[in-house]
Design a protein around this motif. Structure first.
Motif, mmCIF file in Angstrom:
data_model
loop_
_atom_site.group_PDB
_atom_site.id
_atom_site.type_symbol
_atom_site.label_atom_id
_atom_site.label_comp_id
_atom_site.label_asym_id
_atom_site.label_seq_id
_atom_site.Cartn_x
_atom_site.Cartn_y
_atom_site.Cartn_z
ATOM 1 N N ILE A 10 0.804 -1.145 0.044
ATOM 2 C CA ILE A 10 0.113 0.022 -0.096
ATOM 3 C C ILE A 10 1.124 1.162 -0.018
ATOM 4 N N ARG A 11 1.836 1.123 0.768
ATOM 5 C CA ARG A 11 2.588 2.506 0.750
ATOM 6 C C ARG A 11 3.458 2.625 -0.552
ATOM 7 N N HIS A 12 3.946 1.428 -1.060
ATOM 8 C CA HIS A 12 4.577 1.869 -2.372
ATOM 9 C C HIS A 12 3.890 2.406 -3.403
ATOM 10 N N HIS A 13 2.454 1.613 -3.387
ATOM 11 C CA HIS A 13 1.451 2.374 -4.481
ATOM 12 C C HIS A 13 1.033 3.843 -4.211
ATOM 13 N N LEU A 14 1.107 4.408 -2.952
ATOM 14 C CA LEU A 14 0.719 5.529 -2.538
ATOM 15 C C LEU A 14 1.801 6.634 -2.664
ATOM 16 N N GLN A 15 2.992 6.265 -3.030
ATOM 17 C CA GLN A 15 4.221 6.946 -3.085
ATOM 18 C C GLN A 15 4.600 7.638 -4.418
ATOM 19 N N ASN A 16 4.862 8.844 -4.520
ATOM 20 C CA ASN A 16 5.125 9.381 -5.694
ATOM 21 C C ASN A 16 6.473 9.253 -5.990
ATOM 22 N N LEU A 17 6.864 9.566 -7.335
ATOM 23 C CA LEU A 17 8.047 9.427 -7.951
ATOM 24 C C LEU A 17 8.710 10.873 -7.752
ATOM 25 N N VAL A 18 9.514 11.303 -6.851
ATOM 26 C CA VAL A 18 10.006 12.357 -6.265
ATOM 27 C C VAL A 18 11.337 12.944 -6.550
ATOM 28 N N TYR A 19 11.470 13.757 -7.291
ATOM 29 C CA TYR A 19 12.806 14.476 -7.679
ATOM 30 C C TYR A 19 13.027 15.657 -6.959
ATOM 31 N N ASN A 45 7.020 16.132 -7.854
ATOM 32 C CA ASN A 45 6.401 14.946 -8.081
ATOM 33 C C ASN A 45 6.286 14.740 -9.577
ATOM 34 N N VAL A 46 7.140 13.900 -9.981
ATOM 35 C CA VAL A 46 7.507 14.023 -11.469
ATOM 36 C C VAL A 46 6.245 13.250 -12.231
ATOM 37 N N ASP A 47 6.004 12.290 -11.490
ATOM 38 C CA ASP A 47 4.837 11.367 -12.053
ATOM 39 C C ASP A 47 3.453 12.227 -12.170
ATOM 40 N N THR A 48 3.353 12.968 -10.922
ATOM 41 C CA THR A 48 1.788 13.903 -11.003
ATOM 42 C C THR A 48 2.004 14.802 -12.181
ATOM 43 N N LEU A 49 3.211 15.611 -12.265
ATOM 44 C CA LEU A 49 3.346 16.726 -13.107
ATOM 45 C C LEU A 49 3.358 16.309 -14.612
ATOM 46 N N GLY A 50 4.079 14.952 -14.913
ATOM 47 C CA GLY A 50 3.893 14.312 -16.092
ATOM 48 C C GLY A 50 2.519 13.944 -16.656
ATOM 49 N N GLY A 138 13.224 1.332 -14.461
ATOM 50 C CA GLY A 138 14.017 1.839 -13.334
ATOM 51 C C GLY A 138 13.650 2.675 -12.318
ATOM 52 N N ALA A 139 12.100 2.991 -12.337
ATOM 53 C CA ALA A 139 11.631 3.971 -11.536
ATOM 54 C C ALA A 139 10.922 3.121 -10.425
ATOM 55 N N ASP A 140 11.262 3.297 -9.141
ATOM 56 C CA ASP A 140 10.601 2.422 -8.124
ATOM 57 C C ASP A 140 9.137 2.834 -7.672
ATOM 58 N N TYR A 141 9.084 4.138 -7.731
ATOM 59 C CA TYR A 141 7.691 4.605 -7.528
ATOM 60 C C TYR A 141 7.072 5.266 -8.622
ATOM 61 N N PHE A 142 5.870 5.046 -8.763
ATOM 62 C CA PHE A 142 5.063 5.862 -10.109
ATOM 63 C C PHE A 142 3.586 5.861 -9.847
ATOM 64 N N LYS A 143 2.980 6.958 -9.457
ATOM 65 C CA LYS A 143 1.504 6.962 -9.242
ATOM 66 C C LYS A 143 1.061 7.572 -10.722
ATOM 67 N N ILE A 144 -0.196 7.358 -11.028
ATOM 68 C CA ILE A 144 -0.516 7.879 -12.225
ATOM 69 C C ILE A 144 -1.673 8.812 -12.140
ATOM 70 N N VAL A 145 -2.528 8.840 -11.139
ATOM 71 C CA VAL A 145 -3.637 9.742 -10.989
ATOM 72 C C VAL A 145 -3.179 11.025 -10.159
ATOM 73 N N PRO A 146 -3.112 12.135 -10.853
ATOM 74 C CA PRO A 146 -2.892 13.260 -10.410
ATOM 75 C C PRO A 146 -3.676 13.944 -9.232
ATOM 76 N N THR A 147 -4.950 13.472 -9.310
ATOM 77 C CA THR A 147 -5.763 14.251 -8.454
ATOM 78 C C THR A 147 -5.962 13.536 -7.165
ATOM 79 N N THR A 148 -4.877 12.450 -7.021
ATOM 80 C CA THR A 148 -4.829 12.023 -5.757
ATOM 81 C C THR A 148 -3.477 12.430 -5.099
ATOM 82 N N ASP A 149 -3.012 13.646 -5.589
ATOM 83 C CA ASP A 149 -1.886 14.226 -5.021
ATOM 84 C C ASP A 149 -2.371 15.655 -4.731
ATOM 85 N N PRO A 150 -2.521 16.059 -3.285
ATOM 86 C CA PRO A 150 -2.947 17.218 -2.938
ATOM 87 C C PRO A 150 -2.352 18.340 -3.544
#
Length: 280
Positions: A10-19, A45-50, A138-150
């Protein structure tokens, strides 16, 4: 992909790809949530922005494609029908909820609804598909729903809030806007402190409610999909399909609510309320 307990999953899937800029390691991708928090304000949050940009480009691309191939004679195609329905829908909402005159409001309402709807719709993608592909790349974390990011929902809400302030000052003027804050809801000089407290509090809660409502509903939906993914395969299909069908209503409703409230708030910003010139 993260291995281990259900909590790790659960923690893994809720973690963003952060740079961001780590205090000791310089600019890099975060390997865990603690390291991401240590990056502070400069973290991205690269995934959110992308995915946010990608959905915006998809929206503009589809509407431009239809606009350049619009058919007025004969039977229009399904995509043109869908775009025309969205245009008519947003125009109807603006006509019913907006009582001023501003050519920006209808396009803004359409943009908000379609963009948020597209971002929300990414929640219907099975939770392991994209993260698995990202992990292979090579990305350990990657969320794809931007609106789940505050960060996204607050950013959208702040954009609306800035427009509220802009039109409040433009339409009513600094004096008119100040009078509205000072003499609403009680039209008396003695009530000014109480009025200011209520009106400023109400003004500030508008972007907060917009942001938290969208984030809370979408985040809860994502968590439920993740919990379903932890169940045995045959149970997943039993639960995920009905929940996905119901979630279509949720993602559409949340985009609609955000759009309608935006139009209502901007309509209020265009209305003039004058306070008394002299104490009653």
């Amino acid at each position: 992909m993260a291995a281990g307990t259900s909590a790790d999953y659960i923690r893994h899937h809720l973690q963003n790809l952060v740079y961001g800029n780590h205090p000791e390691l310089g600019w890099k991708f975060a390997d865990n949530a603690i390291e991401a928090r240590e990056m502070g304000f400069m973290a991205v949050n690269v995934d959110t922005l992308g995915w946010s940009i990608a959905m915006g480009i998809l929206f503009l691309g589809i509407f431009r494609f239809v606009a350049t191939r619009v058919t007025k004679e004969g039977v229009p195609g399904g995509l043109q029908n869908a775009v025309e329905m969205l245009l008519e829908f947003s125009e109807t909402v603006v006509k019913d909820s907006f009582h001023g005159r501003n050519p920006v409001i209808a396009p803004l309402a359409l943009t908000i609804f379609v963009w948020i709807l597209l971002m929300n719709a990414l929640d219907l993608v099975p939770v392991d598909y994209i993260p698995t592909i990202a992990h292979a790349l090579g990305a350990d974390y990657f969320k794809i729903v931007p609106t789940t990011d505050p960060n996204v929902t607050v950013g959208l809400a702040l954009g609306v809030f800035i427009l509220i302030l802009y039109y409040s000052f433009k339409i009513k003027g600094p004096i008119g806007f100040s009078k509205e804050l000072a003499f609403t809801p009680f039209n008396h000089w003695l009530a000014i402190p109480f009025n200011l407290f209520l009106e400023i509090l109400g003004l500030l809660t508008k972007p907060l409610s917009l942001a938290l409502r969208l984030f809370g509903n979408m985040y809860a939906g994502e968590v439920i999909f993740i919990l379903i993914a932890l169940l045995p395969f045959w149970v997943q299909w039993t639960l995920s399909v009905p929940w996905a069908i119901f979630h279509i209503l949720v993602i559409t409703l949340q985009a609609f609510i955000f759009m309608v409230l935006t139009v209502v708030y901007l309509s209020a910003a265009h209305e003039s309320h004058e306070g008394p010139a002299t104490p009653p």
